[in-house]
Design a protein around this motif. Sequence first.
Motif, PDB file in Angstrom:
ATOM      1  N   ALA A  10       0.871  -1.175   0.000  1.00 42.66           N
ATOM      2  CA  ALA A  10       0.000   0.000   0.000  1.00 42.66           C
ATOM      3  C   ALA A  10       0.902   1.217   0.000  1.00 42.66           C
ATOM      4  O   ALA A  10       2.039   1.153   0.471  1.00 42.66           O
ATOM      5  CB  ALA A  10      -0.913   0.001   1.216  1.00 42.66           C
ATOM      6  N   VAL A  11       0.372   2.316  -0.514  1.00 40.03           N
ATOM      7  CA  VAL A  11       1.196   3.518  -0.647  1.00 40.03           C
ATOM      8  C   VAL A  11       0.456   4.730  -0.104  1.00 40.03           C
ATOM      9  O   VAL A  11      -0.689   4.991  -0.478  1.00 40.03           O
ATOM     10  CB  VAL A  11       1.587   3.755  -2.124  1.00 40.03           C
ATOM     11  N   ILE A  12       1.139   5.447   0.778  1.00 37.48           N
ATOM     12  CA  ILE A  12       0.634   6.715   1.292  1.00 37.48           C
ATOM     13  C   ILE A  12       1.303   7.827   0.491  1.00 37.48           C
ATOM     14  O   ILE A  12       2.535   7.867   0.374  1.00 37.48           O
ATOM     15  CB  ILE A  12       0.981   6.883   2.782  1.00 37.48           C
ATOM     16  N   VAL A  13       0.490   8.695  -0.062  1.00 37.99           N
ATOM     17  CA  VAL A  13       0.981   9.885  -0.755  1.00 37.99           C
ATOM     18  C   VAL A  13       0.245  11.058  -0.126  1.00 37.99           C
ATOM     19  O   VAL A  13      -0.982  11.059  -0.070  1.00 37.99           O
ATOM     20  CB  VAL A  13       0.694   9.833  -2.269  1.00 37.99           C
ATOM     21  N   GLU A  14       0.995  12.033   0.359  1.00 42.72           N
ATOM     22  CA  GLU A  14       0.387  13.231   0.938  1.00 42.72           C
ATOM     23  C   GLU A  14       0.802  14.439   0.124  1.00 42.72           C
ATOM     24  O   GLU A  14       1.966  14.588  -0.252  1.00 42.72           O
ATOM     25  CB  GLU A  14       0.829  13.433   2.387  1.00 42.72           C
ATOM     26  N   MET A  15      -0.181  15.290  -0.156  1.00 44.98           N
ATOM     27  CA  MET A  15       0.088  16.524  -0.872  1.00 44.98           C
ATOM     28  C   MET A  15      -0.814  17.609  -0.290  1.00 44.98           C
ATOM     29  O   MET A  15      -2.035  17.441  -0.256  1.00 44.98           O
ATOM     30  CB  MET A  15      -0.182  16.353  -2.374  1.00 44.98           C
ATOM     31  N   GLU A  16      -0.205  18.668   0.204  1.00 44.58           N
ATOM     32  CA  GLU A  16      -0.941  19.806   0.753  1.00 44.58           C
ATOM     33  C   GLU A  16      -1.959  19.379   1.814  1.00 44.58           C
ATOM     34  O   GLU A  16      -3.096  19.846   1.837  1.00 44.58           O
ATOM     35  CB  GLU A  16      -1.619  20.593  -0.371  1.00 44.58           C
ATOM     36  N   GLY A  17      -1.551  18.444   2.687  1.00 42.02           N
ATOM     37  CA  GLY A  17      -2.407  18.016   3.790  1.00 42.02           C
ATOM     38  C   GLY A  17      -3.490  17.025   3.424  1.00 42.02           C
ATOM     39  O   GLY A  17      -4.333  16.683   4.255  1.00 42.02           O
ATOM     40  N   LYS A  18      -3.467  16.553   2.180  1.00 45.44           N
ATOM     41  CA  LYS A  18      -4.460  15.564   1.735  1.00 45.44           C
ATOM     42  C   LYS A  18      -3.751  14.289   1.308  1.00 45.44           C
ATOM     43  O   LYS A  18      -2.619  14.320   0.839  1.00 45.44           O
ATOM     44  CB  LYS A  18      -5.308  16.113   0.591  1.00 45.44           C
ATOM     45  N   SER A  57      -4.353   4.868  -9.531  1.00 47.40           N
ATOM     46  CA  SER A  57      -4.583   6.306  -9.353  1.00 47.40           C
ATOM     47  C   SER A  57      -4.078   7.182 -10.498  1.00 47.40           C
ATOM     48  O   SER A  57      -4.350   8.367 -10.516  1.00 47.40           O
ATOM     49  CB  SER A  57      -3.906   6.771  -8.054  1.00 47.40           C
ATOM     50  N   ALA A  58      -3.307   6.591 -11.408  1.00 45.15           N
ATOM     51  CA  ALA A  58      -2.675   7.314 -12.519  1.00 45.15           C
ATOM     52  C   ALA A  58      -1.560   8.252 -12.047  1.00 45.15           C
ATOM     53  O   ALA A  58      -1.177   9.174 -12.757  1.00 45.15           O
ATOM     54  CB  ALA A  58      -3.707   8.075 -13.357  1.00 45.15           C
ATOM     55  N   TRP A  59      -1.024   7.998 -10.846  1.00 48.00           N
ATOM     56  CA  TRP A  59       0.099   8.781 -10.325  1.00 48.00           C
ATOM     57  C   TRP A  59       1.378   7.953 -10.345  1.00 48.00           C
ATOM     58  O   TRP A  59       1.390   6.818  -9.866  1.00 48.00           O
ATOM     59  CB  TRP A  59      -0.168   9.230  -8.882  1.00 48.00           C
ATOM     60  N   HIS A  60       2.433   8.531 -10.894  1.00 46.32           N
ATOM     61  CA  HIS A  60       3.773   7.967 -10.760  1.00 46.32           C
ATOM     62  C   HIS A  60       4.295   8.446  -9.409  1.00 46.32           C
ATOM     63  O   HIS A  60       4.136   9.626  -9.060  1.00 46.32           O
ATOM     64  CB  HIS A  60       4.701   8.491 -11.860  1.00 46.32           C
ATOM     65  N   VAL A  61       4.896   7.534  -8.658  1.00 45.77           N
ATOM     66  CA  VAL A  61       5.410   7.891  -7.332  1.00 45.77           C
ATOM     67  C   VAL A  61       6.828   7.369  -7.144  1.00 45.77           C
ATOM     68  O   VAL A  61       7.275   6.473  -7.869  1.00 45.77           O
ATOM     69  CB  VAL A  61       4.509   7.334  -6.198  1.00 45.77           C
ATOM     70  N   ALA A  88       5.360   7.558  -0.234  1.00 43.76           N
ATOM     71  CA  ALA A  88       5.982   7.906  -1.514  1.00 43.76           C
ATOM     72  C   ALA A  88       5.626   9.331  -1.887  1.00 43.76           C
ATOM     73  O   ALA A  88       4.549   9.832  -1.520  1.00 43.76           O
ATOM     74  CB  ALA A  88       5.517   6.943  -2.605  1.00 43.76           C
ATOM     75  N   GLU A  89       6.542   9.966  -2.618  1.00 44.10           N
ATOM     76  CA  GLU A  89       6.237  11.302  -3.119  1.00 44.10           C
ATOM     77  C   GLU A  89       5.629  11.189  -4.513  1.00 44.10           C
ATOM     78  O   GLU A  89       6.008  10.319  -5.303  1.00 44.10           O
ATOM     79  CB  GLU A  89       7.476  12.184  -3.126  1.00 44.10           C
ATOM     80  N   ALA A  90       4.671  12.065  -4.787  1.00 38.83           N
ATOM     81  CA  ALA A  90       4.037  12.110  -6.100  1.00 38.83           C
ATOM     82  C   ALA A  90       5.016  12.742  -7.091  1.00 38.83           C
ATOM     83  O   ALA A  90       5.618  13.772  -6.799  1.00 38.83           O
ATOM     84  CB  ALA A  90       2.751  12.918  -6.040  1.00 38.83           C
ATOM     85  N   ILE A  91       5.180  12.106  -8.238  1.00 38.17           N
ATOM     86  CA  ILE A  91       6.123  12.584  -9.250  1.00 38.17           C
ATOM     87  C   ILE A  91       5.394  13.186 -10.453  1.00 38.17           C
ATOM     88  O   ILE A  91       5.685  14.285 -10.879  1.00 38.17           O
ATOM     89  CB  ILE A  91       7.037  11.431  -9.738  1.00 38.17           C
ATOM     90  N   LYS A  92       4.433  12.445 -10.982  1.00 40.84           N
ATOM     91  CA  LYS A  92       3.765  12.869 -12.212  1.00 40.84           C
ATOM     92  C   LYS A  92       2.383  12.223 -12.268  1.00 40.84           C
ATOM     93  O   LYS A  92       2.214  11.060 -11.914  1.00 40.84           O
ATOM     94  CB  LYS A  92       4.593  12.428 -13.426  1.00 40.84           C
ATOM     95  N   HIS A  93       1.405  12.986 -12.740  1.00 42.05           N
ATOM     96  CA  HIS A  93       0.041  12.481 -12.883  1.00 42.05           C
ATOM     97  C   HIS A  93      -0.285  12.309 -14.363  1.00 42.05           C
ATOM     98  O   HIS A  93       0.094  13.154 -15.187  1.00 42.05           O
ATOM     99  CB  HIS A  93      -0.947  13.471 -12.244  1.00 42.05           C
ATOM    100  N   GLU A  94      -0.941  11.215 -14.690  1.00 45.02           N
ATOM    101  CA  GLU A  94      -1.431  10.958 -16.050  1.00 45.02           C
ATOM    102  C   GLU A  94      -2.954  10.943 -15.996  1.00 45.02           C
ATOM    103  O   GLU A  94      -3.572   9.876 -15.936  1.00 45.02           O
ATOM    104  CB  GLU A  94      -0.931   9.605 -16.562  1.00 45.02           C
TER     105      GLU A  94
END
Length: 149
Positions: A10-18, A57-61, A88-94
């Motif tokens: 499982a992967v936790i990705v946080e961006m701007e508190g979400k 999610s269509a997110w590269h992490v 993981a940090e979000a890198i790119k969204h498709e």
Amino acid sequence: MDWHPHATVAVIVEMEGKFLLVEERSSGEIVFNQPAGHIEEGETFIEAACRETLEESAWHVRPKYLTGFYVYKSGNNNITYHRACFYAEAIKHEPERELDEGIIRAVWMTRDEIVAHTDKLRSPMVLKCIDDYLAGKQYPLDLIHEYSN
């Protein structure tokens, strides 16, 4: 009787508190989960985490660290899941990428919004993983040793 644990990531990705979650269909219900899934044959934990996040999610992490290992026996199907959870940090969204079957959409939610939907979480591991992340639990990726012949 044969018993087989299900090895998952499982992967936790946080961006701007979400936090990045996926809304999905499971056992006839619509639930929320982190991007997560089974490790495939020949795949490392990190590869599985990246693949599952992209497919759902269509997110590269880029996984940065491990937040913990979790074991959960589902009351819906009696399957025992062994989960390695990563931050993981979000890198790119498709955004045009088609999501896995059963995934309705990717959604960003605050912890409070997640708590408000506790009855819609796929398992208690969803909130536990986030709370462990928020508590600062960080284990280096080199804790994982994977060997093959």
